[in-house]
Design an enzyme around this catalytic site. Structure first.
Site, PDB file in Angstrom:
ATOM      1  N   TYR A  25       0.959  -1.089   0.139  1.00 24.99           N
ATOM      2  CA  TYR A  25      -0.018   0.098  -0.029  1.00 24.99           C
ATOM      3  C   TYR A  25       0.788   1.119  -0.014  1.00 24.99           C
ATOM      4  O   TYR A  25       0.621   2.202  -0.723  1.00 24.99           O
ATOM      5  CB  TYR A  25      -1.016  -0.112   1.171  1.00 24.99           C
ATOM      6  CG  TYR A  25      -1.661   1.262   1.300  1.00 24.99           C
ATOM      7  CD1 TYR A  25      -2.691   1.547   0.440  1.00 24.99           C
ATOM      8  CD2 TYR A  25      -1.240   2.386   2.356  1.00 24.99           C
ATOM      9  CE1 TYR A  25      -3.178   2.993   0.422  1.00 24.99           C
ATOM     10  CE2 TYR A  25      -1.902   3.556   2.428  1.00 24.99           C
ATOM     11  CZ  TYR A  25      -2.907   3.770   1.576  1.00 24.99           C
ATOM     12  OH  TYR A  25      -3.603   4.969   1.563  1.00 24.99           O
ATOM     13  N   SER A 107      -2.502  13.807   7.331  1.00 22.72           N
ATOM     14  CA  SER A 107      -3.629  13.430   6.338  1.00 22.72           C
ATOM     15  C   SER A 107      -4.872  13.289   6.814  1.00 22.72           C
ATOM     16  O   SER A 107      -5.156  12.885   8.128  1.00 22.72           O
ATOM     17  CB  SER A 107      -3.178  12.021   5.932  1.00 22.72           C
ATOM     18  OG  SER A 107      -4.154  11.220   5.012  1.00 22.72           O
ATOM     19  N   GLN A 128      -4.148  18.014   5.536  1.00 16.06           N
ATOM     20  CA  GLN A 128      -4.448  17.742   4.296  1.00 16.06           C
ATOM     21  C   GLN A 128      -6.161  17.568   4.304  1.00 16.06           C
ATOM     22  O   GLN A 128      -6.285  16.657   4.985  1.00 16.06           O
ATOM     23  CB  GLN A 128      -3.659  16.746   3.777  1.00 16.06           C
ATOM     24  CG  GLN A 128      -4.075  16.071   2.356  1.00 16.06           C
ATOM     25  CD  GLN A 128      -5.438  14.995   2.372  1.00 16.06           C
ATOM     26  OE1 GLN A 128      -5.220  14.316   3.472  1.00 16.06           O
ATOM     27  NE2 GLN A 128      -5.845  15.025   1.428  1.00 16.06           N
ATOM     28  N   LEU A 129      -6.714  17.870   3.246  1.00 19.58           N
ATOM     29  CA  LEU A 129      -8.019  17.685   3.036  1.00 19.58           C
ATOM     30  C   LEU A 129      -8.680  17.019   1.991  1.00 19.58           C
ATOM     31  O   LEU A 129      -8.279  17.511   0.952  1.00 19.58           O
ATOM     32  CB  LEU A 129      -8.646  19.179   3.382  1.00 19.58           C
ATOM     33  CG  LEU A 129     -10.400  19.402   3.299  1.00 19.58           C
ATOM     34  CD1 LEU A 129     -10.898  18.724   4.452  1.00 19.58           C
ATOM     35  CD2 LEU A 129     -10.810  20.753   3.142  1.00 19.58           C
ATOM     36  N   TYR A 130      -9.446  16.008   2.151  1.00 23.91           N
ATOM     37  CA  TYR A 130     -10.177  15.487   0.948  1.00 23.91           C
ATOM     38  C   TYR A 130     -11.577  16.024   1.029  1.00 23.91           C
ATOM     39  O   TYR A 130     -12.025  16.110   2.434  1.00 23.91           O
ATOM     40  CB  TYR A 130     -10.452  14.004   1.060  1.00 23.91           C
ATOM     41  CG  TYR A 130      -9.135  13.335   0.459  1.00 23.91           C
ATOM     42  CD1 TYR A 130      -8.611  13.336  -0.605  1.00 23.91           C
ATOM     43  CD2 TYR A 130      -8.415  12.644   1.392  1.00 23.91           C
ATOM     44  CE1 TYR A 130      -7.484  12.595  -1.115  1.00 23.91           C
ATOM     45  CE2 TYR A 130      -7.189  11.903   0.946  1.00 23.91           C
ATOM     46  CZ  TYR A 130      -6.768  12.045  -0.247  1.00 23.91           C
ATOM     47  OH  TYR A 130      -5.662  11.461  -0.669  1.00 23.91           O
ATOM     48  N   THR A 156      -6.129  18.339  -1.349  1.00 20.51           N
ATOM     49  CA  THR A 156      -5.729  17.504  -2.505  1.00 20.51           C
ATOM     50  C   THR A 156      -6.958  17.456  -3.495  1.00 20.51           C
ATOM     51  O   THR A 156      -8.008  17.475  -3.299  1.00 20.51           O
ATOM     52  CB  THR A 156      -5.637  15.949  -1.985  1.00 20.51           C
ATOM     53  OG1 THR A 156      -4.859  16.147  -0.947  1.00 20.51           O
ATOM     54  CG2 THR A 156      -5.503  14.915  -2.991  1.00 20.51           C
ATOM     55  N   ARG A 165      -4.533   1.223  -8.403  1.00 21.29           N
ATOM     56  CA  ARG A 165      -3.295   0.522  -7.573  1.00 21.29           C
ATOM     57  C   ARG A 165      -3.553  -0.907  -7.640  1.00 21.29           C
ATOM     58  O   ARG A 165      -4.175  -1.492  -6.785  1.00 21.29           O
ATOM     59  CB  ARG A 165      -3.308   1.271  -6.270  1.00 21.29           C
ATOM     60  CG  ARG A 165      -3.270   2.825  -6.282  1.00 21.29           C
ATOM     61  CD  ARG A 165      -3.353   3.484  -5.001  1.00 21.29           C
ATOM     62  NE  ARG A 165      -3.620   5.067  -5.122  1.00 21.29           N
ATOM     63  CZ  ARG A 165      -3.956   5.682  -4.036  1.00 21.29           C
ATOM     64  NH1 ARG A 165      -3.962   4.997  -2.795  1.00 21.29           N
ATOM     65  NH2 ARG A 165      -4.339   6.842  -4.400  1.00 21.29           N
ATOM     66  N   LYS A 231      -2.988  21.153  -3.597  1.00 19.23           N
ATOM     67  CA  LYS A 231      -1.851  19.952  -3.758  1.00 19.23           C
ATOM     68  C   LYS A 231      -2.535  19.075  -5.236  1.00 19.23           C
ATOM     69  O   LYS A 231      -3.601  18.476  -4.996  1.00 19.23           O
ATOM     70  CB  LYS A 231      -2.042  19.390  -2.557  1.00 19.23           C
ATOM     71  CG  LYS A 231      -0.951  17.965  -2.573  1.00 19.23           C
ATOM     72  CD  LYS A 231      -0.758  17.304  -1.302  1.00 19.23           C
ATOM     73  CE  LYS A 231      -0.036  16.155  -1.260  1.00 19.23           C
ATOM     74  NZ  LYS A 231      -0.385  15.147  -1.854  1.00 19.23           N
ATOM     75  N   SER A 253       2.394  17.981  -7.302  1.00 22.49           N
ATOM     76  CA  SER A 253       2.304  16.721  -7.102  1.00 22.49           C
ATOM     77  C   SER A 253       1.549  15.868  -7.776  1.00 22.49           C
ATOM     78  O   SER A 253       0.654  16.320  -8.550  1.00 22.49           O
ATOM     79  CB  SER A 253       1.731  16.743  -5.599  1.00 22.49           C
ATOM     80  OG  SER A 253       1.511  15.492  -4.971  1.00 22.49           O
ATOM     81  N   HIS A 255       0.633  12.774  -6.532  1.00 20.50           N
ATOM     82  CA  HIS A 255       0.021  11.991  -5.577  1.00 20.50           C
ATOM     83  C   HIS A 255       1.032  10.774  -5.527  1.00 20.50           C
ATOM     84  O   HIS A 255       0.414   9.616  -5.261  1.00 20.50           O
ATOM     85  CB  HIS A 255      -1.237  11.677  -5.823  1.00 20.50           C
ATOM     86  CG  HIS A 255      -2.212  11.060  -4.572  1.00 20.50           C
ATOM     87  ND1 HIS A 255      -3.417  11.941  -4.441  1.00 20.50           N
ATOM     88  CD2 HIS A 255      -2.172  10.258  -3.859  1.00 20.50           C
ATOM     89  CE1 HIS A 255      -3.769  11.509  -3.331  1.00 20.50           C
ATOM     90  NE2 HIS A 255      -3.339  10.446  -2.899  1.00 20.50           N
ATOM     91  N   VAL A 289      11.534  12.811  -3.868  1.00 18.19           N
ATOM     92  CA  VAL A 289      12.761  13.386  -3.205  1.00 18.19           C
ATOM     93  C   VAL A 289      13.411  12.360  -2.260  1.00 18.19           C
ATOM     94  O   VAL A 289      12.685  11.829  -1.392  1.00 18.19           O
ATOM     95  CB  VAL A 289      12.338  14.667  -2.382  1.00 18.19           C
ATOM     96  CG1 VAL A 289      13.499  15.198  -1.666  1.00 18.19           C
ATOM     97  CG2 VAL A 289      11.843  15.623  -3.255  1.00 18.19           C
ATOM     98  N   GLY A 309       7.398  12.060   1.426  1.00 13.08           N
ATOM     99  CA  GLY A 309       6.104  11.245   1.937  1.00 13.08           C
ATOM    100  C   GLY A 309       6.779   9.676   2.317  1.00 13.08           C
ATOM    101  O   GLY A 309       7.041   9.295   3.481  1.00 13.08           O
TER     102      GLY A 309
END
Length: 367
Positions: A25, A107, A128-130, A156, A165, A231, A253, A255, A289, A309
């Site tokens: 994951y 997150s 961070q907001l969804y 995001t 994925r 983002k 980004s 993601h 990075v 990350g």
């Protein structure tokens, strides 16, 4: 444990330590994972033009992000469900970031709540907001983040649907039963159902708003006075719209290469975004990075800072808070050395002339 000499070494150690579903994951990207590789490889095609015979006996890496002074231009990106990596999860990460004098982004899908993270002590933290279909949930979350002392919202914008994925589908990924998405626990949205494919993909499909648009960036500014970072921007066109929408900053980004495969590495998109921003708002970068040299390259191409990350997740899995501290220290030390060897004593001295990119080489070959 043998001596760890660079950030990337944590990944192999984490792979040995974590259950396959959890490692996959964290580690995997979307579909063919071309962009996952390219996020790294794009950095390797950027070369230095170092300047010599400059007094580098004193080097200052301090910077200011949205009015907050931090020790270095290296910050922590939002990564979901960190207690899958280590029992202390986001709390350990928050302590490590504060100790390093830098910013942590929490997150929405953290396994520790905004209140719990705030309780570890002082520190500069972003949330961070969804955006959920139910806007009341969004308003509650933002209000809780404000009350818990968070200083900015990282919105995001690249996830109207979850990327494909395949590792998560194969593993039938779901949040382990002893854990919960803490920010949603009281709303009965903290658990993920076990499904025939990815439990997270099903959760996103049921909860996250696919109709999210630029007008919602403006709406967010009516419910909070916190600065909003957008983002997931990768183009000049969207940079222009972010500026027009009143964003306080942009994070270039993809993601972590987990959404749309075959987009360029983020470092390849950076200059286009910086040019269009024209200094009207700061531009940051995440994705790929792993070295202080990468940080320097991003700064030379106009970034105001970078977010990391996976290195945080893998070091957290291997050694908890101490691992995350070590990752931040290694990147700091590497950046300092890179600056010295390029003849730069402060971040303001890092310029576009310190690097050569693919496009520079193409341009020169035509002359």
């Amino acid at each position: 444990m043998e001596l760890i000499t660079n950030v990337s070494e944590y990944e192999q150690l984490a792979k040995q330590k974590l259950p396959k579903m959890i490692y996959d994951y964290y580690a995997s990207g979307a579909e063919d994972q071309w962009t996952l590789k390219e996020n790294r490889e794009a950095f390797s095609r950027i070369l230095f033009r170092p300047r010599i015979l400059i007094d580098v006996s004193r080097i200052n890496m301090a910077t200011n992000v949205l009015g907050f002074n931090i020790s270095m231009p290296i910050m922590i990106a939002p990564s979901a469900m960190q207690k899958m990596a280590h029992p202390e999860g986001e709390l350990a990460t928050a302590r490590a970031a504060a100790a390093a004098g830098t910013i942590m982004t929490l997150s929405s899908w953290s396994t520790s709540s905004v209140e719990e993270v705030n309780s570890v002590g002082p520190g500069i933290r972003f949330f961070q907001l969804y955006v959920y279909k139910d806007r009341n949930i969004v308003q509650q979350l933002v209000r809780r983040a404000e009350m818990a002392g968070f200083k900015a919202i990282a919105l995001t914008v690249d996830t109207p649907r979850l990327g494909r994925r395949e590792a998560d589908i194969k593993n039938r990924f779901t949040l382990p039963p002893h854990l919960v998405l803490k920010n949603f626990e009281a709303l009965d949205l903290g658990k993920m159902d076990k499904t025939n494919d990815s439990g997270l993909a099903s959760y996103v499909a049921s909860q996250v708003d696919r109709s999210l648009s630029w007008k919602d960036v403006k709406w967010l500014q009516t419910i909070t006075s916190l600065p909003i970072l957008v983002k997931g921007v990768m183009t000049a066109e969207d940079t222009r719209l972010a500026v027009e929408s009143g964003a306080a900053g942009i994070i270039v980004s993809n993601h972590g290469a987990r959404q749309l495969d075959y987009v360029p590495g983020t470092i390849s998109c950076l200059e286009e975004v910086v040019r269009e921003a024209k200094g009207r708002l700061p531009v940051f970068l995440d994705g790929g990075v792993r070295r202080g040299t990468d940080v320097f390259k991003a700064l030379a191409l106009g970034a105001s800072g970078v977010f990391i990350g996976r290195p945080v997740l893998f070091s957290l899995a291997v050694d908890g808070e101490a691992g995350v501290r070590k990752v931040l220290q290694m990147l700091r030390d590497e950046l300092e050395l890179t600056m010295a060897l390029n003849g730069c004593t402060s971040l303001s001295e890092i310029t576009r002339n310190h690097v050569v990119t693919d496009s520079d080489r193409i341009r020169r070959s035509r002359l």
